[in-house]
Motif scaffolding. Sequence first.
Motif, mmCIF file in Angstrom:
data_model
loop_
_atom_site.group_PDB
_atom_site.id
_atom_site.type_symbol
_atom_site.label_atom_id
_atom_site.label_comp_id
_atom_site.label_asym_id
_atom_site.label_seq_id
_atom_site.Cartn_x
_atom_site.Cartn_y
_atom_site.Cartn_z
ATOM 1 N N GLU A 206 37.334 -0.610 53.902
ATOM 2 C CA GLU A 206 36.566 -1.066 52.749
ATOM 3 C C GLU A 206 36.053 -2.481 52.997
ATOM 4 O O GLU A 206 36.706 -3.285 53.648
ATOM 5 C CB GLU A 206 37.422 -1.058 51.480
ATOM 6 N N ILE A 207 34.873 -2.752 52.451
ATOM 7 C CA ILE A 207 34.327 -4.107 52.430
ATOM 8 C C ILE A 207 34.312 -4.496 50.958
ATOM 9 O O ILE A 207 33.571 -3.911 50.163
ATOM 10 C CB ILE A 207 32.923 -4.162 53.067
ATOM 11 N N PHE A 208 35.152 -5.438 50.597
ATOM 12 C CA PHE A 208 35.415 -5.738 49.190
ATOM 13 C C PHE A 208 34.338 -6.621 48.549
ATOM 14 O O PHE A 208 33.431 -7.110 49.220
ATOM 15 C CB PHE A 208 36.804 -6.371 49.045
ATOM 16 N N ASP A 209 34.486 -6.826 47.233
ATOM 17 C CA ASP A 209 33.526 -7.611 46.451
ATOM 18 C C ASP A 209 33.239 -8.961 47.106
ATOM 19 O O ASP A 209 34.175 -9.692 47.477
ATOM 20 C CB ASP A 209 34.072 -7.885 45.046
ATOM 21 N N GLU A 210 31.953 -9.254 47.237
ATOM 22 C CA GLU A 210 31.446 -10.552 47.682
ATOM 23 C C GLU A 210 32.007 -11.025 49.026
ATOM 24 O O GLU A 210 32.015 -12.222 49.307
ATOM 25 C CB GLU A 210 31.696 -11.616 46.614
ATOM 26 N N THR A 211 32.459 -10.115 49.866
ATOM 27 C CA THR A 211 33.035 -10.515 51.150
ATOM 28 C C THR A 211 32.095 -11.433 51.918
ATOM 29 O O THR A 211 32.523 -12.442 52.477
ATOM 30 C CB THR A 211 33.395 -9.281 52.009
ATOM 31 N N PHE A 212 30.813 -11.094 51.961
ATOM 32 C CA PHE A 212 29.836 -11.897 52.696
ATOM 33 C C PHE A 212 28.747 -12.447 51.776
ATOM 34 O O PHE A 212 27.665 -12.805 52.241
ATOM 35 C CB PHE A 212 29.207 -11.073 53.818
ATOM 36 N N ALA A 213 29.003 -12.528 50.502
ATOM 37 C CA ALA A 213 27.992 -12.997 49.548
ATOM 38 C C ALA A 213 27.548 -14.415 49.878
ATOM 39 O O ALA A 213 28.357 -15.280 50.222
ATOM 40 C CB ALA A 213 28.540 -12.945 48.126
ATOM 41 N N ASN A 214 26.256 -14.619 49.790
ATOM 42 C CA ASN A 214 25.623 -15.922 50.013
ATOM 43 C C ASN A 214 25.830 -16.465 51.425
ATOM 44 O O ASN A 214 25.853 -17.672 51.626
ATOM 45 C CB ASN A 214 26.070 -16.941 48.961
ATOM 46 N N CYS A 215 25.979 -15.582 52.391
ATOM 47 C CA CYS A 215 25.961 -15.988 53.803
ATOM 48 C C CYS A 215 24.490 -15.969 54.206
ATOM 49 O O CYS A 215 24.006 -15.027 54.850
ATOM 50 C CB CYS A 215 26.797 -15.037 54.658
ATOM 51 N N ILE A 216 23.770 -16.984 53.785
ATOM 52 C CA ILE A 216 22.302 -16.974 53.832
ATOM 53 C C ILE A 216 21.722 -16.915 55.239
ATOM 54 O O ILE A 216 20.564 -16.568 55.407
ATOM 55 C CB ILE A 216 21.696 -18.159 53.050
#
Length: 181
Positions: A59-69
């Motif tokens: 699984e890839i959980f919530d926001e794991t990579f969020a905002n990795c712009i």
Amino acid sequence: NLESIVLSKNITKLSNCIFGKCCCLESIEIPSSVTEIGEGAFVDCVNLRSVVLPSNITEIFDETFANCINLQSIIIPEGVTRIHNLAFSKCKRLKKILIPDSVVEIGAGAFTKCCRMKDITLSKNITKLPRSIFYKCYDLKSIEIPKNVTEIGNAAFADCCRLKSIELSNSITDIGIYAFD
């Protein structure tokens, strides 16, 4: 000022937000011993450029990579079954994603605001495209929806201003509001 990390081969879990806001982090080697990467583990790692996920995660959980712009490349291994809410949201330089057929569920907004996303290959085994999944993926021009999909959520493709072609199957029974707005 942490720029790169090589983790011990004994580590099995990366906790929630473990590297969150490590704004200088550019690369990380995640050993195959890791079976779980927690929520927000790399959230706001604005200089992270590429990641190869270990084959043992499911699984890839919530926001794991969020905002990795600056994230440009990620390989999702066969064996991942779920991609949770906002997992890759705001990965503005991510251009291509291949979601393996092992994935059966994708969460809301998983790829929202990936504005340079051009090439998406969806798992043949998903049945729902949740709300805002590709919201504001400006560079997306076409997409093929798998035959098993029966539902397209609210605003799933909203503000995908370059979307010219979408192939819908006869199995779709529910399309949410503003799905293609």
